[in-house]
Design a protein around this motif. Structure first.
Motif, PDB file in Angstrom:
ATOM      1  N   ILE A 205      -1.144  -4.088   8.980  1.00 55.73           N
ATOM      2  CA  ILE A 205      -0.359  -3.248   8.082  1.00 55.73           C
ATOM      3  C   ILE A 205       0.803  -2.665   8.871  1.00 55.73           C
ATOM      4  CG2 ILE A 205      -0.430  -1.162   6.665  1.00 55.73           C
ATOM      5  CD1 ILE A 205      -3.563  -1.927   6.417  1.00 55.73           C
ATOM      6  N   VAL A 206       2.011  -2.827   8.322  1.00 53.08           N
ATOM      7  CA  VAL A 206       3.220  -2.271   8.943  1.00 53.08           C
ATOM      8  C   VAL A 206       4.016  -1.527   7.877  1.00 53.08           C
ATOM      9  CG1 VAL A 206       3.394  -4.070  10.724  1.00 53.08           C
ATOM     10  CG2 VAL A 206       4.580  -4.390   8.547  1.00 53.08           C
ATOM     11  N   SER A 207       4.974  -0.751   8.317  1.00 49.56           N
ATOM     12  CA  SER A 207       5.817  -0.027   7.370  1.00 49.56           C
ATOM     13  C   SER A 207       6.576  -1.006   6.479  1.00 49.56           C
ATOM     14  CB  SER A 207       6.821   0.848   8.116  1.00 49.56           C
ATOM     15  OG  SER A 207       7.739   1.420   7.188  1.00 49.56           O
TER      16      SER A 207
ATOM     17  N   LEU B 153       0.876  -1.172   0.000  1.00 47.60           N
ATOM     18  CA  LEU B 153       0.000   0.000   0.000  1.00 47.60           C
ATOM     19  C   LEU B 153       0.909   1.215   0.000  1.00 47.60           C
ATOM     20  CD1 LEU B 153      -2.291  -1.240   2.888  1.00 47.60           C
ATOM     21  CD2 LEU B 153      -2.879  -1.225   0.483  1.00 47.60           C
ATOM     22  N   SER B 154       0.604   2.189  -0.839  1.00 47.01           N
ATOM     23  CA  SER B 154       1.426   3.391  -0.821  1.00 47.01           C
ATOM     24  C   SER B 154       0.548   4.599  -0.538  1.00 47.01           C
ATOM     25  CB  SER B 154       2.191   3.554  -2.134  1.00 47.01           C
ATOM     26  OG  SER B 154       1.305   3.552  -3.217  1.00 47.01           O
ATOM     27  N   TYR B 155       1.179   5.660  -0.045  1.00 44.35           N
ATOM     28  CA  TYR B 155       0.444   6.875   0.277  1.00 44.35           C
ATOM     29  C   TYR B 155       1.307   8.087  -0.025  1.00 44.35           C
ATOM     30  CZ  TYR B 155       3.213   6.563   4.578  1.00 44.35           C
ATOM     31  OH  TYR B 155       4.257   6.462   5.467  1.00 44.35           O
ATOM     32  N   ASP B 156       0.634   9.207  -0.188  1.00 45.01           N
ATOM     33  CA  ASP B 156       1.293  10.460  -0.527  1.00 45.01           C
ATOM     34  C   ASP B 156       1.943  11.069   0.719  1.00 45.01           C
ATOM     35  OD1 ASP B 156       2.093  12.756  -1.783  1.00 45.01           O
ATOM     36  OD2 ASP B 156       0.108  13.670  -1.808  1.00 45.01           O
ATOM     37  N   VAL B 157       3.193  11.487   0.588  1.00 48.75           N
ATOM     38  CA  VAL B 157       3.912  12.062   1.730  1.00 48.75           C
ATOM     39  C   VAL B 157       4.173  13.564   1.556  1.00 48.75           C
ATOM     40  CG1 VAL B 157       4.984   9.874   2.328  1.00 48.75           C
ATOM     41  CG2 VAL B 157       6.165  11.400   0.768  1.00 48.75           C
TER      42      VAL B 157
ATOM     43  N   ILE C 230       3.159  -2.413   4.151  1.00 42.93           N
ATOM     44  CA  ILE C 230       2.950  -3.813   3.791  1.00 42.93           C
ATOM     45  C   ILE C 230       1.731  -4.303   4.557  1.00 42.93           C
ATOM     46  CG2 ILE C 230       3.831  -6.158   4.158  1.00 42.93           C
ATOM     47  CD1 ILE C 230       6.661  -4.999   3.794  1.00 42.93           C
ATOM     48  N   GLU C 231       0.818  -4.975   3.836  1.00 40.08           N
ATOM     49  CA  GLU C 231      -0.315  -5.628   4.491  1.00 40.08           C
ATOM     50  C   GLU C 231      -0.017  -7.124   4.481  1.00 40.08           C
ATOM     51  OE1 GLU C 231      -5.138  -5.293   4.647  1.00 40.08           O
ATOM     52  OE2 GLU C 231      -4.184  -4.997   2.701  1.00 40.08           O
ATOM     53  N   ILE C 232      -0.050  -7.739   5.669  1.00 39.76           N
ATOM     54  CA  ILE C 232       0.408  -9.118   5.811  1.00 39.76           C
ATOM     55  C   ILE C 232      -0.374  -9.823   6.915  1.00 39.76           C
ATOM     56  CG2 ILE C 232       2.247  -8.432   7.427  1.00 39.76           C
ATOM     57  CD1 ILE C 232       4.039 -10.601   6.091  1.00 39.76           C
ATOM     58  N   GLU C 233      -0.461 -11.141   6.826  1.00 43.51           N
ATOM     59  CA  GLU C 233      -1.082 -11.915   7.904  1.00 43.51           C
ATOM     60  C   GLU C 233      -0.175 -11.831   9.132  1.00 43.51           C
ATOM     61  OE1 GLU C 233      -2.023 -15.933   6.669  1.00 43.51           O
ATOM     62  OE2 GLU C 233      -2.637 -15.174   4.707  1.00 43.51           O
ATOM     63  N   PRO C 234      -0.748 -11.569  10.308  1.00 40.89           N
ATOM     64  CA  PRO C 234       0.070 -11.407  11.523  1.00 40.89           C
ATOM     65  C   PRO C 234       0.978 -12.598  11.813  1.00 40.89           C
ATOM     66  CG  PRO C 234      -2.225 -10.869  11.970  1.00 40.89           C
ATOM     67  CD  PRO C 234      -2.168 -11.371  10.568  1.00 40.89           C
ATOM     68  N   LEU C 235       0.492 -13.815  11.565  1.00 43.92           N
ATOM     69  CA  LEU C 235       1.322 -14.992  11.841  1.00 43.92           C
ATOM     70  C   LEU C 235       2.514 -15.078  10.889  1.00 43.92           C
ATOM     71  CD1 LEU C 235      -1.434 -17.606  12.719  1.00 43.92           C
ATOM     72  CD2 LEU C 235       0.165 -16.489  14.286  1.00 43.92           C
ATOM     73  N   LEU C 236       2.324 -14.661   9.639  1.00 43.90           N
ATOM     74  CA  LEU C 236       3.447 -14.646   8.691  1.00 43.90           C
ATOM     75  C   LEU C 236       4.492 -13.636   9.137  1.00 43.90           C
ATOM     76  CD1 LEU C 236       1.768 -14.848   5.152  1.00 43.90           C
ATOM     77  CD2 LEU C 236       2.762 -16.692   6.520  1.00 43.90           C
ATOM     78  N   LEU C 237       4.030 -12.466   9.569  1.00 46.95           N
ATOM     79  CA  LEU C 237       4.964 -11.455  10.062  1.00 46.95           C
ATOM     80  C   LEU C 237       5.723 -11.987  11.275  1.00 46.95           C
ATOM     81  CD1 LEU C 237       6.180  -8.602  10.103  1.00 46.95           C
ATOM     82  CD2 LEU C 237       4.256  -7.909  11.535  1.00 46.95           C
ATOM     83  N   ALA C 238       4.999 -12.582  12.212  1.00 48.62           N
ATOM     84  CA  ALA C 238       5.630 -13.115  13.422  1.00 48.62           C
ATOM     85  C   ALA C 238       6.671 -14.181  13.075  1.00 48.62           C
ATOM     86  CB  ALA C 238       4.578 -13.677  14.373  1.00 48.62           C
TER      87      ALA C 238
ATOM     88  N   ARG D 147      12.639   7.397  11.177  1.00 50.90           N
ATOM     89  CA  ARG D 147      11.308   7.569  11.735  1.00 50.90           C
ATOM     90  C   ARG D 147      10.297   7.734  10.595  1.00 50.90           C
ATOM     91  NH1 ARG D 147       8.151  11.766  12.338  1.00 50.90           N
ATOM     92  NH2 ARG D 147       6.426  11.518  13.781  1.00 50.90           N
ATOM     93  N   GLY D 148       9.201   7.003  10.699  1.00 57.43           N
ATOM     94  CA  GLY D 148       8.171   7.063   9.654  1.00 57.43           C
ATOM     95  C   GLY D 148       8.360   5.984   8.598  1.00 57.43           C
ATOM     96  N   GLY D 149       9.541   5.368   8.588  1.00 63.38           N
ATOM     97  CA  GLY D 149       9.809   4.298   7.625  1.00 63.38           C
ATOM     98  C   GLY D 149      10.478   3.113   8.285  1.00 63.38           C
ATOM     99  N   CYS D 150      10.142   2.891   9.540  1.00 63.27           N
ATOM    100  CA  CYS D 150      10.776   1.817  10.315  1.00 63.27           C
ATOM    101  C   CYS D 150       9.923   0.559  10.244  1.00 63.27           C
ATOM    102  CB  CYS D 150      10.965   2.272  11.765  1.00 63.27           C
ATOM    103  SG  CYS D 150      11.935   1.138  12.750  1.00 63.27           S
ATOM    104  N   SER D 151      10.430  -0.448   9.556  1.00 58.89           N
ATOM    105  CA  SER D 151       9.716  -1.723   9.421  1.00 58.89           C
ATOM    106  C   SER D 151      10.267  -2.720  10.431  1.00 58.89           C
ATOM    107  CB  SER D 151       9.921  -2.287   8.006  1.00 58.89           C
ATOM    108  OG  SER D 151       9.277  -3.542   7.896  1.00 58.89           O
ATOM    109  N   PRO D 152       9.398  -3.606  10.951  1.00 55.10           N
ATOM    110  CA  PRO D 152       9.922  -4.653  11.829  1.00 55.10           C
ATOM    111  C   PRO D 152      10.743  -5.692  11.052  1.00 55.10           C
ATOM    112  CG  PRO D 152       7.569  -4.971  11.455  1.00 55.10           C
ATOM    113  CD  PRO D 152       7.946  -3.667  10.805  1.00 55.10           C
ATOM    114  N   ILE D 153      10.624  -5.658   9.725  1.00 54.87           N
ATOM    115  CA  ILE D 153      11.319  -6.618   8.862  1.00 54.87           C
ATOM    116  C   ILE D 153      12.570  -5.966   8.271  1.00 54.87           C
ATOM    117  CG2 ILE D 153      11.090  -8.116   6.828  1.00 54.87           C
ATOM    118  CD1 ILE D 153       7.979  -7.585   7.137  1.00 54.87           C
TER     119      ILE D 153
END
Length: 156
Positions: free
Chosen positions: A126-128, A21-25, A136-144, A99-105
């Motif tokens: 949805i996470v950065s 997913l993208s958005y205007d900054v 990124i939109e992802i299943e929580p278990l896949l992210l974990a 900051r604002g672009g910090c992904s857990p991955i």
């Protein structure tokens, strides 16, 4: 569509399914609640990635954007007496993200990661994606599975 982020390359490498997913900054509004509005998703589904530390031990906490991290619960989860939030100025040095672009991955190291329990109750979160303007939109278990995270109660 801009090029893939490190987080996306890692997910692709593990053959994990996700949506971009993208958005205007342009307006400079990059905080989690603004992002949720921009991508037209509920605040409960959009998660922010927070970094806390004790000395040189870093811990990653993924919580809903409208919530506040409970540092006592976070410290307990991490097995520490207490934790402090990592200063924003140190974020890039330790994680490789800003900051604002910090992904857990895809951080510089695989830091212990904890995802708020509420995520485990949702089909997708949805996470950065690791870059301002991309999520990124992802299943929580896949992210974990991807970041070796545990689901725990983390918010106030």
């Amino acid at each position: 569509m801009s090029s893939k982020t490190n987080a996306m390359r890692i997910l692709d490498g593990k053959k994990l399914s996700y949506d971009i997913l993208s958005y205007d900054v342009q307006d400079g509004l990059i905080n989690g609640t603004a992002v949720a509005e921009k991508i037209n998703k509920s605040m409960e589904k959009v998660f922010k990635t927070l970094v806390a530390h004790r000395e040189n031990n870093l811990y990653i906490f993924v919580i809903p954007v409208a919530e506040e991290l409970d540092l006592k619960k976070a410290a307990k989860a991490a097995g520490e007496k207490k934790l402090e939030m990592l200063p924003v100025k140190d974020l890039q040095k330790w994680t490789g993200y800003i900051r604002g672009g910090c992904s857990p991955i895809g951080m510089k190291k695989n830091y212990p990661t904890f995802i708020d329990y509420s995520a485990s109750q949702l089909d997708k979160i949805i996470v950065s994606a690791g870059k301002i303007g991309m999520q990124i939109e992802i299943e929580p278990l896949l992210l974990a599975d991807c970041v070796y995270a545990k689901f725990l109660e983390l918010t106030k």
